[in-house]
Design a protein around this motif. Structure first.
Motif, PDB file in Angstrom:
ATOM      1  N   SER A 213       0.937  -1.107   0.027  1.00  0.00           N
ATOM      2  CA  SER A 213       0.004  -0.013  -0.206  1.00  0.00           C
ATOM      3  C   SER A 213       0.801   1.230  -0.025  1.00  0.00           C
ATOM      4  O   SER A 213       0.306   2.295  -0.078  1.00  0.00           O
ATOM      5  CB  SER A 213      -0.937   0.070   1.103  1.00  0.00           C
ATOM      6  N   SER A 214       2.182   1.168  -0.063  1.00  0.00           N
ATOM      7  CA  SER A 214       2.892   2.114   0.165  1.00  0.00           C
ATOM      8  C   SER A 214       3.160   2.864  -1.364  1.00  0.00           C
ATOM      9  O   SER A 214       3.835   4.047  -1.383  1.00  0.00           O
ATOM     10  CB  SER A 214       4.416   2.016   0.872  1.00  0.00           C
ATOM     11  N   PHE A 215       3.217   2.171  -2.501  1.00  0.00           N
ATOM     12  CA  PHE A 215       3.620   2.491  -3.391  1.00  0.00           C
ATOM     13  C   PHE A 215       2.659   3.702  -4.137  1.00  0.00           C
ATOM     14  O   PHE A 215       1.561   3.711  -3.974  1.00  0.00           O
ATOM     15  CB  PHE A 215       3.339   1.595  -4.481  1.00  0.00           C
ATOM     16  N   THR A 216       3.347   4.575  -4.714  1.00  0.00           N
ATOM     17  CA  THR A 216       2.499   5.700  -5.362  1.00  0.00           C
ATOM     18  C   THR A 216       2.058   5.196  -6.656  1.00  0.00           C
ATOM     19  O   THR A 216       2.529   4.139  -7.183  1.00  0.00           O
ATOM     20  CB  THR A 216       3.551   6.798  -5.655  1.00  0.00           C
ATOM     21  N   ALA A 217       1.299   6.067  -7.404  1.00  0.00           N
ATOM     22  CA  ALA A 217       0.806   5.788  -8.840  1.00  0.00           C
ATOM     23  C   ALA A 217       1.983   5.595  -9.537  1.00  0.00           C
ATOM     24  O   ALA A 217       1.856   4.571 -10.515  1.00  0.00           O
ATOM     25  CB  ALA A 217      -0.171   6.875  -9.297  1.00  0.00           C
ATOM     26  N   GLN A 218       2.908   6.090  -9.634  1.00  0.00           N
ATOM     27  CA  GLN A 218       4.068   6.251 -10.561  1.00  0.00           C
ATOM     28  C   GLN A 218       4.822   4.846 -10.410  1.00  0.00           C
ATOM     29  O   GLN A 218       5.713   4.779 -11.240  1.00  0.00           O
ATOM     30  CB  GLN A 218       4.903   7.453 -10.326  1.00  0.00           C
ATOM     31  N   ALA A 219       4.925   4.607  -9.084  1.00  0.00           N
ATOM     32  CA  ALA A 219       5.601   3.302  -8.764  1.00  0.00           C
ATOM     33  C   ALA A 219       4.752   1.831  -9.049  1.00  0.00           C
ATOM     34  O   ALA A 219       4.926   1.013  -8.406  1.00  0.00           O
ATOM     35  CB  ALA A 219       6.259   3.306  -7.468  1.00  0.00           C
ATOM     36  N   LYS A 220       3.699   2.077  -9.937  1.00  0.00           N
ATOM     37  CA  LYS A 220       2.979   0.884 -10.382  1.00  0.00           C
ATOM     38  C   LYS A 220       3.461  -0.186 -10.916  1.00  0.00           C
ATOM     39  O   LYS A 220       3.295  -1.523 -10.123  1.00  0.00           O
ATOM     40  CB  LYS A 220       1.841   1.240 -11.450  1.00  0.00           C
ATOM     41  N   ARG A 221       4.634  -0.153 -11.595  1.00  0.00           N
ATOM     42  CA  ARG A 221       5.566  -1.317 -12.146  1.00  0.00           C
ATOM     43  C   ARG A 221       5.882  -2.032 -10.813  1.00  0.00           C
ATOM     44  O   ARG A 221       6.334  -3.277 -10.845  1.00  0.00           O
ATOM     45  CB  ARG A 221       6.478  -0.711 -12.955  1.00  0.00           C
ATOM     46  N   GLN A 222       6.727  -1.114  -9.922  1.00  0.00           N
ATOM     47  CA  GLN A 222       7.292  -1.544  -8.531  1.00  0.00           C
ATOM     48  C   GLN A 222       6.257  -2.561  -8.068  1.00  0.00           C
ATOM     49  O   GLN A 222       6.635  -3.558  -7.390  1.00  0.00           O
ATOM     50  CB  GLN A 222       7.850  -0.662  -7.544  1.00  0.00           C
ATOM     51  N   LYS A 223       5.131  -2.165  -7.828  1.00  0.00           N
ATOM     52  CA  LYS A 223       4.228  -2.863  -6.831  1.00  0.00           C
ATOM     53  C   LYS A 223       3.852  -4.351  -7.589  1.00  0.00           C
ATOM     54  O   LYS A 223       3.873  -5.279  -6.898  1.00  0.00           O
ATOM     55  CB  LYS A 223       2.944  -2.117  -6.850  1.00  0.00           C
ATOM     56  N   GLU A 224       3.535  -4.077  -9.081  1.00  0.00           N
ATOM     57  CA  GLU A 224       3.571  -5.166  -9.826  1.00  0.00           C
ATOM     58  C   GLU A 224       4.746  -6.472  -9.565  1.00  0.00           C
ATOM     59  O   GLU A 224       4.217  -7.539  -9.322  1.00  0.00           O
ATOM     60  CB  GLU A 224       3.670  -5.000 -11.240  1.00  0.00           C
ATOM     61  N   VAL A 225       5.676  -5.915  -9.499  1.00  0.00           N
ATOM     62  CA  VAL A 225       6.878  -6.831  -9.076  1.00  0.00           C
ATOM     63  C   VAL A 225       6.747  -7.424  -7.786  1.00  0.00           C
ATOM     64  O   VAL A 225       6.989  -8.662  -7.745  1.00  0.00           O
ATOM     65  CB  VAL A 225       8.326  -6.270  -9.465  1.00  0.00           C
ATOM     66  N   LEU A 226       6.529  -6.735  -6.979  1.00  0.00           N
ATOM     67  CA  LEU A 226       6.397  -7.257  -5.492  1.00  0.00           C
ATOM     68  C   LEU A 226       5.184  -8.119  -5.323  1.00  0.00           C
ATOM     69  O   LEU A 226       5.534  -9.061  -4.876  1.00  0.00           O
ATOM     70  CB  LEU A 226       6.113  -5.966  -4.478  1.00  0.00           C
ATOM     71  N   GLU A 227       4.119  -8.100  -5.923  1.00  0.00           N
ATOM     72  CA  GLU A 227       2.810  -8.849  -5.887  1.00  0.00           C
ATOM     73  C   GLU A 227       3.403 -10.082  -6.670  1.00  0.00           C
ATOM     74  O   GLU A 227       3.087 -11.072  -6.094  1.00  0.00           O
ATOM     75  CB  GLU A 227       1.956  -8.010  -6.902  1.00  0.00           C
ATOM     76  N   PHE A 228       4.246  -9.891  -7.822  1.00  0.00           N
ATOM     77  CA  PHE A 228       4.557 -11.215  -8.179  1.00  0.00           C
ATOM     78  C   PHE A 228       5.392 -12.091  -7.212  1.00  0.00           C
ATOM     79  O   PHE A 228       5.342 -13.273  -7.330  1.00  0.00           O
ATOM     80  CB  PHE A 228       5.320 -10.725  -9.792  1.00  0.00           C
ATOM     81  N   LEU A 229       6.623 -11.127  -6.727  1.00  0.00           N
ATOM     82  CA  LEU A 229       7.483 -11.919  -6.032  1.00  0.00           C
ATOM     83  C   LEU A 229       6.587 -12.845  -4.800  1.00  0.00           C
ATOM     84  O   LEU A 229       7.031 -13.667  -4.437  1.00  0.00           O
ATOM     85  CB  LEU A 229       8.283 -10.918  -5.445  1.00  0.00           C
ATOM     86  N   LEU A 230       5.920 -12.024  -4.370  1.00  0.00           N
ATOM     87  CA  LEU A 230       5.090 -12.514  -3.139  1.00  0.00           C
ATOM     88  C   LEU A 230       4.259 -13.903  -3.604  1.00  0.00           C
ATOM     89  O   LEU A 230       4.226 -14.905  -2.792  1.00  0.00           O
ATOM     90  CB  LEU A 230       3.974 -11.798  -2.535  1.00  0.00           C
TER      91      LEU A 230
END
Ligand code: ATP
Ligand code: ZN
Ligand code: ZN
Length: 844
Positions: A213-230
């Motif tokens: 929940s800490s990712f900003t809208a610009q960091a959408k891709r980072q969030k995707e990566v983290l979701e994937f890794l989890l």
């Protein structure tokens, strides 16, 4: 049970140290150390490597005087117990030191200074069930704790891990043995482990929720990566993350910088066949002949019975298919299989057939692999990740735990005998090892060695044999294709008719016809007797090595002359050093000369030449064969290498340039080797739809080895050859030991050689081994020599030899070994050497 003392064979190659030494086992190692463990021990003032060969509860001598083992070099012993036993059998049978045999059994990579790492094994390397799903082992809490720790760290230095979990050595060992964890070693300077970048998630549970929940809208891709890794939950290669999500490495890096993920280098197995696709294959329906053989083989397997089979099947009779199906049965019984092939037939074609049928269950052990690749293949076997090992001679030591089958293809091949210490024959070792495991052995060949064939026929009744194989035969090709018609061409006639070329008219026409029809030709040249030397046509001078009594070999590429025994080299002369004549001629290798002649006779012909020169580079052998298969060549020209196992549909002509070059060699197996080669070569033609034709050119057309090879008549050849062997009491009617003595000083050597022979004779006399025992054997033991060796001097050392011929049930090896030791003791001179070759194959 706790062991307090270990007997260790130390890595010092001397006669005096060829015995076990006693060491105390420190408390910390007590539950780790096993028979077969590799250890570092204090020895004199040094620390050296050694192998544990037995464990004892009580020290045999005063413990205070014993030194403790310093370090354990591997977690799982590199040698399972059965190999340690095998080593001691080998050292007795082949009269060599225990350390030499132990060293021969482990990969080169383990011979240096090592660092050990532990990591979590990849899932696809875990054992699989029938549907190919990984079987995830059920872990206890302690095990989970260790696995989690290792996973989080990527790979952990072993010392670090044992310091962290001092109470758990047994658990750690269990995880390694079951393949949940994997051990790897970094050998300083020798092998560097191969690594890839790996990404794993560093946050769990609530932390992960917070992170997401800490990712900003610009960091959408980072969030995707983290979701994937989890979601993945285990470390995954960076490459895979990038390609799956289509993100850049920068995105993942940012994630790591925030502490949500970890990127690190993780070691991977090197796979020499990586990226190569192997076409899957399924078992063929067995022909009636194959069915008979197969039934007999699996009966032994199913009964867990040690039995040796000699599979005599004509070329192309489908022996390999039988191996494949028998191995499949073996695997289904939960046991493993070793497939031995001669080094030169370890071709991609062969590997493909096994990988195609068994996929990732196969480890390949090839001398052309790098040290690291070999080590990784070996590890797959040791850690139980594969079921089948295929390789040359030394694969007989593949450290499987529950061996069910050993297949030895082309069992007659001389390359199964190792010419350096330990001078073992893989056939005998295979039989012995199979016996330990209650495993079956298949010795396969179209031209079995006389030893194996005779042993099968006589049922081992001839007391020279160590085992008696069951003979199984296959006489037909499943394709229904006939064995090719073979014509013998008398080259003396050609010469009389004025044909001075190395091609007879018949062969010449044959090649021309193939060129016209777009079919292919294999031309074969016996390498032996065809070395390249330099000769003066005026005075007959031949350039020889100044240190060895052997002629120098001409190397075209570097334009120099080299000695194959000691490496001496000199520039090629342009005038004769003896008489100054300019008529000094270089005789190129046989193959080079044939190639030149082909180009002259058939302009534009595409020749693929395969010999030591063109195949010295890694992978070149395979490339040349592939080129020929792709029809980029009209002619495949080569030595022994082209004779084995090749199976090309468009080859309809096989020519043997000079069949008899080896027949005049002073080797009692010369006829046998010639017959085997000719039969193998002839078997390369017309294996598929197109009928084949074979020409054998020779100056000795009436020689029985050539006549019977042309008739594909193994039985008649054997009958005749056995007559000769029996008349001279050569194997299989006796056994041999070749003893070679060498020293720099000729008179001294001669005296020592006489001493040795005299001493041996006296000892044998006392044992009553001389004198006629029955009409067939004039004497139970015979000593021929000493005489100068066929190559009387190598590297400035003179060489004399004795040949010991004896009845197989006598322990002549021990007698020879003892006598050699006494002789060496008489002359306390490190320069004096005696080498013992039991069952020699090379008599040169
Ligand atoms: N049961 C079968 N039905 C149809 N084809 C078969 C069968 N068994 C083997 N073959 C085919 O016959 C050919 C020769 O078989 P294979 O290579 O196994 O013989 P081999 O005895 O090992 O030959 P070589 O000793 O000459 O190397 C191959 O192309 C193989 O696919
Ligand atoms: Zn000359
Ligand atoms: Zn030399």
């Amino acid at each position: 049970m706790t062991y307090r003392m270990a007997k260790v064979i130390v890595d010092v190659p001397s006669r005096e140290t060829d015995r076990p030494f006693d060491y105390l086992i420190p408390e910390s190692m007590a539950s780790w150390l096993e028979i077969g463990s590799r250890v570092a021990v204090p020895f004199g003032r040094r620390t050296i490597q050694g192998f544990v060969i037995s464990l004892h509860e009580q020290p045999e001598m005063d413990a205070a005087r014993m030194k403790p083992i310093q370090e354990m070099l591997d977690l799982l012993p590199p040698l399972p117990q059965d190999l340690v036993e095998l080593a001691s059998w080998m050292s007795r049978k082949y009269a060599c030191s225990m350390i030499a045999t132990l060293q021969a059994m482990i990969p080169t990579a383990l011979k240096g200074k090592t660092e050990r790492y532990i990591s979590v094994a990849d899932n696809d390397e875990l054992p699989q069930d029938e549907e190919g799903m990984s079987v995830l082992p059920i872990l206890t809490d302690e095990e989970k704790q260790i696995v989690a720790y290792v996973r989080a760290s990527g790979h952990v230095l072993m010392d670090h891990l044992s310091a962290r979990f001092p109470a758990y050595p047994g658990i750690l060992k269990g995880l390694l043995r079951r393949g949940t964890l994997t051990e790897s070693q970094v050998i300083k300077d020798k092998v560097r482990k191969k690594t890839i970048k790996s990404v794993s998630v560093a946050v769990q549970g609530d932390e992960a929720e917070a992170a997401l929940s800490s990712f900003t809208a610009q960091a959408k891709r980072q969030k995707e990566v983290l979701e994937f890794l989890l979601e993945v939950g285990i470390p995954i290669s960076l490459q895979e993350v990038l390609s799956t999500l289509g993100v850049t490495a920068g995105t993942v890096k940012k994630l790591a910088e925030k502490g949500f993920a970890v990127i690190e280098d993780v070691e991977v197995f090197r796979d020499p066949y990586q990226g190569r696709h192997f076409k899957g294959s399924t078992p063929l329906e067995r022909t009636p002949e194959q069915e008979n053989v197969y039934r007999r083989l699996i009966a032994a397997l199913d009964a867990h019975r040690h039995e040796v089979f000699l599979l005599h099947g004509v070329t192309g009779s489908g022996k390999t298919e039988v191996y494949l199906q028998t191995i499949e049965r073996c695997i289904s019984l939960g046991r493993q299989a070793i497939v031995l092939v001669p080094e030169i037939s370890l071709t991609p074609q062969m590997v493909e057939r096994f990988k195609g049928r068994f996929g990732g269950k196969v480890a390949v052990m090839h001398s052309r692999l790098s040290t690291g690749e070999r080590y990784d293949e070996w590890r797959k076997i040791r850690e139980g990740r594969v079921e089948v090992a295929i390789g040359a001679r030394s694969a007989v030591f593949a450290p499987f735990q529950n061996l069910g089958l050993i297949v030895m293809d082309e069992e007659h091949e001389t390359s199964y005998k190792q010419e350096e210490t330990p001078k073992y024959h893989a056939r005998d070792v295979a039989v012995r090892r199979a016996r330990q495991h209650g495993a079956a052995v298949i010795l396969g060949s179209a031209t079995p060695s006389l030893e194996s064939y005779h042993a099968a026929r006589s049922g081992g009744g001839d007391r020279h044999e160590e085992f008696a194989p069951v003979l199984l035969e296959m006489k037909q090709r499943p394709s229904g294709s006939q064995l090719p018609a073979v014509q013998i061409v008398d080259m003396r006639e050609e010469l009389k008719e004025g044909n001075r070329s190395m091609f007879s008219r018949a062969l010449h026409q044959g090649i021309a016809a193939r060129l016209e029809r777009g079919e292919q030709t294999v031309l074969f040249l016996n390498r032996r007797g065809y070395s390249t030397f330099v000769m003066c046509r005026t005075c007959g001078y031949v350039a020889g090595c100044p240190e060895c009594d052997i002629s120098l070999t001409y190397h075209q590429k570097s334009n120099n002359l080299r000695c194959h025994y000691c490496g001496y080299a000199e520039p090629a002369p342009s005038v004769c050093p003896e008489c100054g004549s300019e008529h000094i001629r270089y005789f190129g290798t046989g193959t080079q000369r044939v190639e030149g002649e082909l180009a002259k006779l058939f302009p534009g012909i595409r020749v693929i030449r395969m010999d030591v020169d063109t195949t010295s580079e890694k992978g070149s052998h395979e490339k040349l064969l592939q080129a020929f298969r792709d029809k980029k060549g009209d002619v495949l020209l080569g030595t022994q290498m082209v004779a084995k196992g090749l199976d090309f549909p468009d080859v309809t002509l096989v020519g043997v340039i000079a069949a008899d070059t080896a027949l005049n060699f002073p080797d009692f197996r010369a006829a046998e080797k010639t017959f085997q080669l000719l039969t193998q070569v002839a078997g390369r033609a017309g294996r598929h739809q197109l009928p084949g034709e074979v020409f054998i050119q020779t100056y000795m057309p009436e020689h029985y080895s050539i006549v019977h090879a042309s008739g594909h008549d193994y039985t008649s050849f054997v009958r005749e050859e056995l007559k000769h062997r029996r008349a001279l009491y050569y194997p299989p009617y006796s056994r041999l030991i070749l003893v070679t003595l060498s020293h720099e000083k000729l008179p001294l050597l001669l005296r020592m050689a006489e001493n040795f022979a005299g001493d041996l004779r006296a000892k044998a006399q006392r044992l009553g081994w001389f004198g006629s025992l029955d009409r067939l054997t004039p004497s139970a033991l015979d000593i021929l020599g000493p005489v100068a060796s066929p190559i009387p001097r190598i590297k400035n050392r003179y060489r004399f030899q004795c040949m010991v011929k004896y009845r197989g049930d006598l322990d002549a090896v021990s007698l020879v070994r003892e006598t050699a030791a006494t002789t060496l003791d008489q002359l306390k001179d490190g320069d004096f050497q005696i080498s013992i070759d039991v069952d020699p194959q090379m008599l040169m």
